[in-house]
Design a protein around this motif. Structure first.
Motif, mmCIF file in Angstrom:
data_model
loop_
_atom_site.group_PDB
_atom_site.id
_atom_site.type_symbol
_atom_site.label_atom_id
_atom_site.label_comp_id
_atom_site.label_asym_id
_atom_site.label_seq_id
_atom_site.Cartn_x
_atom_site.Cartn_y
_atom_site.Cartn_z
ATOM 1 N N ILE A 344 0.725 -1.137 0.206
ATOM 2 C CA ILE A 344 -0.052 0.039 0.031
ATOM 3 C C ILE A 344 0.779 1.250 -0.007
ATOM 4 O O ILE A 344 0.388 2.355 -0.323
ATOM 5 C CB ILE A 344 -0.894 0.060 1.169
ATOM 6 C CG1 ILE A 344 -0.077 0.030 2.629
ATOM 7 C CG2 ILE A 344 -1.821 -1.203 1.173
ATOM 8 C CD1 ILE A 344 -1.022 0.456 3.556
ATOM 9 N N HIS A 345 2.185 1.354 0.260
ATOM 10 C CA HIS A 345 2.932 2.157 0.289
ATOM 11 C C HIS A 345 3.855 2.479 -0.938
ATOM 12 O O HIS A 345 4.629 3.448 -0.863
ATOM 13 C CB HIS A 345 4.006 2.246 1.446
ATOM 14 C CG HIS A 345 3.242 2.161 2.953
ATOM 15 N ND1 HIS A 345 3.300 1.231 3.845
ATOM 16 C CD2 HIS A 345 2.661 3.246 3.558
ATOM 17 C CE1 HIS A 345 2.793 1.351 4.836
ATOM 18 N NE2 HIS A 345 1.991 2.467 4.608
ATOM 19 N N ASP A 346 3.611 1.451 -1.789
ATOM 20 C CA ASP A 346 4.414 1.345 -3.059
ATOM 21 C C ASP A 346 5.791 1.541 -2.901
ATOM 22 O O ASP A 346 6.671 2.140 -3.841
ATOM 23 C CB ASP A 346 3.907 2.823 -3.841
ATOM 24 C CG ASP A 346 2.563 2.719 -4.485
ATOM 25 O OD1 ASP A 346 2.062 1.582 -4.553
ATOM 26 O OD2 ASP A 346 2.078 3.751 -4.519
ATOM 27 N N THR A 347 6.471 0.904 -1.981
ATOM 28 C CA THR A 347 8.056 0.858 -1.947
ATOM 29 C C THR A 347 8.342 -0.672 -2.329
ATOM 30 O O THR A 347 9.680 -0.858 -2.575
ATOM 31 C CB THR A 347 8.352 0.805 -0.200
ATOM 32 O OG1 THR A 347 7.437 -0.277 0.455
ATOM 33 C CG2 THR A 347 7.924 2.402 0.225
ATOM 34 N N LEU A 348 7.438 -1.583 -2.460
ATOM 35 C CA LEU A 348 7.825 -2.988 -3.033
ATOM 36 C C LEU A 348 6.935 -3.251 -4.239
ATOM 37 O O LEU A 348 5.978 -2.742 -4.395
ATOM 38 C CB LEU A 348 7.619 -4.128 -1.984
ATOM 39 C CG LEU A 348 8.273 -3.825 -0.611
ATOM 40 C CD1 LEU A 348 7.833 -4.874 0.271
ATOM 41 C CD2 LEU A 348 9.924 -4.065 -0.895
#
Length: 399
Positions: A344-348
């Motif tokens: 949900i944080h778009d880091t992966l």
């Protein structure tokens, strides 16, 4: 004299015979008349009976046709209601996206505001959104592999789920055999669950309403589960006093199995470091999975994300620090592996993650539940209660 009497006797008897003959003929005519009338009445009664049977058949056929039309109307009504619910969900998502964009894009009347002030407002809006999701908790862990596998025991049906309460310090184990029931078993510890006389050490908990599937979770002394025989109702039950404390309808859920290899589960609940989540598949979105963040206290929907992860050939999923990891297999049985994730944080990103395989067991998981304190997954593997210890790493911080 006597001769004359003998001659007169036939003449005297003749009128008597003629009268009797006339009466006999009349009686015959009357009998024939009555017989004809009775026959006509009988024919009329037969015709009435036939007409009545024909009428009854027509009424039955009409009734059958009306029942069929009513069933068709009910099916159409259910489909329309589903479309209305889905449309309402879509509208709600669009409204939230529009509101978010409005917060990011300055209004035309504010053109004269300094550029630095605008940038500050956008940053504050983005930070506010992230804080609403993370709730101020430090969560920087992501899955890097499966460290070990421990088969605890084999008990119950081929399908089921088991888990430990995610409450800090709790050691209680909960055992759900099958995919539909109104009871579960509670153990004070894992040791009691693995004991030889384990059934004697179990407390049988009878719920006020039955559960369905294998997507239930126990969190802070409450059980959250899909109410059986409903399409998308989630219940919150206090396990100590066995009462329903809250309930909600999860928008868009329940129209297809969450995972195609686990057809009994229409919606899957999960717990991670950030709290309570719900996962379901959306047929209007190509069968892709949808993730919803729920408030564990009120069951209110905090936010919903459409993902690119398919439900086809999926057997389960779990969430770690706001990242959903989807486990896939095959209908013929094979080695389970994580092939898709959604952060949900778009880091992966899925493209940057190697395929993660579970230890070799050619079976299928019907239930997978992550324990955030232990960094372990409690899995139900064809009737084997299994624990997977995870390898985790710190992920990039969201800035």
């Amino acid at each position: 004299m006597s001769r004359m009497l003998w001659k007169l006797l036939p003449l005297l008897l003749l009128p008597l015979g003629t009268g009797q003959a006339q009466r006999t003929t009349q009686d015959v005519f009357m009998m024939q008349y009555f017989q004809r009338r009775l026959q006509e009445l009988e024919e009329r009664l037969n015709r009435c009976d036939q007409d009545l049977q024909s009428f009854n058949q027509k009424v039955y056929d009409m009734s059958s046709e009306m029942r069929g039309q009513i069933r068709s109307v009910n099916v159409l009504k259910s489909e329309i209601q589903g479309h209305v619910d889905n449309l309402a969900l879509r509208v709600d998502r669009v409204e939230r996206d529009v509101e978010y964009l409005q917060n990011k894009i300055p209004d035309s009347s504010d053109v004269e505001i300094a550029e630095s002030v605008i940038e500050q407002e956008v940053k504050e809006a983005q930070l506010k959104k992230k804080v609403a999701v993370t709730q101020g908790k430090d969560c920087s862990t992501h899955l890097s592999g499966i460290k070990s596998q421990k088969i605890v025991k084999k008990a119950g049906d081929l399908t089921g789920s088991w888990m430990k309460d995610s409450t800090k310090g709790s050691s209680r184990i909960y055992f759900f055999s099958g995919s539909r029931n109104s009871t579960l078993l509670e153990f004070v510890s894992l040791k009691a669950f693995t004991d030889t006389n384990w059934t004697r050490k179990a407390e049988i908990i009878s719920l006020p309403l039955a559960w369905q599937g294998t997507g239930h979770v126990v969190y802070n002394g409450f059980m959250y589960y899909h109410h059986a025989n409903t399409r998308n109702e989630v219940l919150k039950v206090h396990l100590l006093n066995r009462t329903v404390t809250d309930r909600m309808l999860l928008p868009g859920a329940g129209r297809m199995p969450t995972y195609s290899l686990s057809s009994h589960t229409l919606l899957d609940l999960a717990v991670d470091e950030l709290g309570l989540w719900a996962i379901h598949a959306d047929p209007d979105f190509g069968g892709n999975l949808v993730v919803t963040k729920l408030d564990s206290n009120s069951l209110a929907v905090e936010h919903t994300w459409d993902t690119s992860c398919k439900s086809h050939n999926a057997e389960g999923a779990f969430i770690i620090c706001g990242t959903m990891y989807v486990v896939y297999n095959s209908h013929s049985g094979g080695r389970s592996s994580v092939k898709c994730l959604f952060d949900i944080h778009d880091t992966l990103l899925t493209e940057e993650m190697p395929v993660i395989f579970f230890p070799k067991r050619y079976t299928s998981h019907s239930g997978m539940h992550y324990h955030p304190k232990e960094k372990q997954v409690y899995a139900w593997d064809d009737g084997y209660q299994t624990i997977y210890k995870l390898d985790t790493k710190r992920k990039l911080q969201v800035t």
